[in-house]
Design an enzyme around this catalytic site. Structure first.
Site, PDB file in Angstrom:
ATOM      1  N   HIS A   1     -19.006 -10.613  25.604  1.00  0.00           N
ATOM      2  CA  HIS A   1     -18.610 -11.705  26.538  1.00  0.00           C
ATOM      3  C   HIS A   1     -19.276 -12.386  26.034  1.00  0.00           C
ATOM      4  O   HIS A   1     -19.646 -13.744  27.008  1.00  0.00           O
ATOM      5  CB  HIS A   1     -19.424 -10.506  27.527  1.00  0.00           C
ATOM      6  CG  HIS A   1     -18.488  -9.472  27.467  1.00  0.00           C
ATOM      7  ND1 HIS A   1     -17.187 -10.524  28.776  1.00  0.00           N
ATOM      8  CD2 HIS A   1     -18.022  -8.710  27.760  1.00  0.00           C
ATOM      9  CE1 HIS A   1     -16.853  -9.257  29.176  1.00  0.00           C
ATOM     10  NE2 HIS A   1     -16.550  -7.554  28.727  1.00  0.00           N
TER      11      HIS A   1
ATOM     12  N   ASP B   1     -13.182  -8.445  31.444  1.00  0.00           N
ATOM     13  CA  ASP B   1     -12.908  -7.148  31.907  1.00  0.00           C
ATOM     14  C   ASP B   1     -12.138  -7.139  33.717  1.00  0.00           C
ATOM     15  O   ASP B   1     -13.122  -8.091  33.974  1.00  0.00           O
ATOM     16  CB  ASP B   1     -14.094  -6.998  32.609  1.00  0.00           C
ATOM     17  CG  ASP B   1     -15.350  -6.532  31.726  1.00  0.00           C
ATOM     18  OD1 ASP B   1     -14.816  -6.215  30.639  1.00  0.00           O
ATOM     19  OD2 ASP B   1     -15.935  -6.174  31.621  1.00  0.00           O
TER      20      ASP B   1
ATOM     21  N   GLU C   1     -12.090   0.985  26.735  1.00  0.00           N
ATOM     22  CA  GLU C   1     -12.095   0.189  27.943  1.00  0.00           C
ATOM     23  C   GLU C   1     -10.913   0.161  28.545  1.00  0.00           C
ATOM     24  O   GLU C   1     -10.369  -1.114  27.495  1.00  0.00           O
ATOM     25  CB  GLU C   1     -13.408   0.115  28.892  1.00  0.00           C
ATOM     26  CG  GLU C   1     -14.534   0.473  27.495  1.00  0.00           C
ATOM     27  CD  GLU C   1     -15.536  -0.866  27.961  1.00  0.00           C
ATOM     28  OE1 GLU C   1     -15.568  -2.524  28.367  1.00  0.00           O
ATOM     29  OE2 GLU C   1     -16.460  -0.550  27.631  1.00  0.00           O
TER      30      GLU C   1
ATOM     31  N   HIS D   1     -11.204  -4.002  29.479  1.00  0.00           N
ATOM     32  CA  HIS D   1     -11.719  -4.956  28.495  1.00  0.00           C
ATOM     33  C   HIS D   1     -11.032  -5.379  27.824  1.00  0.00           C
ATOM     34  O   HIS D   1     -10.173  -4.465  26.922  1.00  0.00           O
ATOM     35  CB  HIS D   1     -13.072  -4.249  27.971  1.00  0.00           C
ATOM     36  CG  HIS D   1     -13.986  -5.125  26.910  1.00  0.00           C
ATOM     37  ND1 HIS D   1     -14.589  -5.901  27.198  1.00  0.00           N
ATOM     38  CD2 HIS D   1     -13.777  -5.862  25.822  1.00  0.00           C
ATOM     39  CE1 HIS D   1     -14.924  -6.606  26.097  1.00  0.00           C
ATOM     40  NE2 HIS D   1     -14.209  -6.654  25.513  1.00  0.00           N
TER      41      HIS D   1
HETATM   42  C1  LIG Z   1     -19.649  -2.822  29.595  1.00  0.00           C
HETATM   43  C2  LIG Z   1     -18.814  -2.970  30.122  1.00  0.00           C
HETATM   44  N1  LIG Z   1     -17.712  -3.828  30.802  1.00  0.00           N
HETATM   45  C3  LIG Z   1     -17.990  -3.944  29.117  1.00  0.00           C
HETATM   46  O1  LIG Z   1     -17.598  -5.616  28.600  1.00  0.00           O
HETATM   47  N2  LIG Z   1     -18.145  -3.386  27.509  1.00  0.00           N
HETATM   48  C4  LIG Z   1     -18.083  -4.132  26.180  1.00  0.00           C
HETATM   49  C5  LIG Z   1     -17.894  -3.298  25.419  1.00  0.00           C
HETATM   50  C6  LIG Z   1     -18.584  -5.178  25.853  1.00  0.00           C
HETATM   51  O2  LIG Z   1     -20.614  -5.244  26.303  1.00  0.00           O
HETATM   52  O3  LIG Z   1     -18.844  -5.827  25.331  1.00  0.00           O
HETATM   53 ZN   LIG Z   2     -15.770  -6.222  29.109  1.00  0.00          ZN
END
Ligand SMILES: C[C@@H](N)C(=O)N[C@H](C)C(=O)O
Ligand SMILES: [Zn+2]
Length: 255
Positions: free
Chosen positions: A142, A149, A217, A220
């Site tokens: 991110h 997300d 996820e 994501h």
């Molecule tokens: C925390 C969750 N929304 C997320 O984005 N997880 C991935 C693995 C990340 O932190 O990059």
């Molecule tokens: Zn994410």
């Protein structure tokens, strides 16, 4: 769902777990694309920044992503059935937010498994929150502005049932959880079938627009960063990025 186009469900969700060691070794040549705010760029994309709504320290009231991600989000949104919209929960993240998310989840796991080693807890944490890193050679997904997300809202504005809440840290969040159950048992309940098709819808439009999904996820997706490059067996072109506002109200990427 029966009246929707078959192309929305063409691909079954077939994914592998990422090997984070390999992901981190992928070369990044940053193309220096700017970060853009996502709100008001398409009438088929709604922005609902979840971490800001939760009051998380350093979280932002708007979601930002790289230019190439924004273009592809618009493409994905245009592939949705009439009236449906993409709902963005989070995109570019300051390192501080990544750190808070990691610590928050790690503490939760430590309380749940007081007997587990620090190494084991870190490994479990890493499945749902990437290790906070603003190292230029391996930034968290991110932090690059290449991760997003999201979910889908139907024509009535109701979020499609994806089987879990956003950020639910259970095995049910694994994107192909129900694909595997279907393959094993040969059938699903009507509710499970709905969830399977809702996840496939998100997966199909995002894949068609050029994104990759993260195994653990359903919400994501990545484009251009090392996690995307791992799934696409190529190099990355989005590295760590911080921003400063320029005269066009877009954000310049800084090293
Ligand atoms: C925390 C969750 N929304 C997320 O984005 N997880 C991935 C693995 C990340 O932190 O990059
Ligand atoms: Zn994410």
């Amino acid at each position: 769902m029966k009246n929707l186009n078959k192309s929305h469900y063409k691909l079954k969700i077939d994914l592998e777990k990422p090997d984070w060691k390999k992901v981190k070794e992928i070369k990044i040549i940053d193309n220096k694309e700017m970060l853009f705010s996502i709100s008001d760029k398409s009438n088929r994309i709604i922005v609902k920044p979840q971490y800001f709504r939760q009051g998380l320290e350093y979280s932002l009231p708007e979601c930002y992503c790289r230019g190439g991600v924004l273009l592809r989000l618009k493409k994905a949104a245009d592939l949705l059935p009439a009236g449906y919209k993409l709902v963005i929960f989070d995109a570019w993240r300051p390192t501080e937010v990544q750190l808070t998310l990691f610590d928050r989840y790690k503490e939760k796991l430590l309380r749940k498994h007081p007997d587990k080693s620090e190494k084991a807890i870190n490994k479990l944490t890493e499945q749902f929150v990437a290790i906070p890193s603003d190292n230029a050679k391996h930034p968290s997904p991110h932090i690059t502005g290449g991760a997003v997300d999201l979910t889908i809202a139907n024509a009535q504005g109701i979020f499609l049932d994806m089987g879990t809440e956003f950020d639910e840290n259970t095995k049910k969040s694994v994107t192909n959880f129900l694909e595997k159950r279907l393959a094993k048992k040969g059938k699903l309940s009507p509710k499970e079938e709905d969830i399977l098709y809702n996840r496939r819808l998100l997966y199909n439009i995002m894949k068609a627009a050029g994104f990759s999904n993260y195994y653990y996820e359903w919400w994501h997706y990545d484009y251009g960063n090392q996690l995307w490059a791992f799934y696409n067996k190529t190099q990355a072109f989005y590295g760590k990025c911080v921003f400063k506002l320029n005269s066009h109200f877009a954000f310049d990427v800084m090293d």
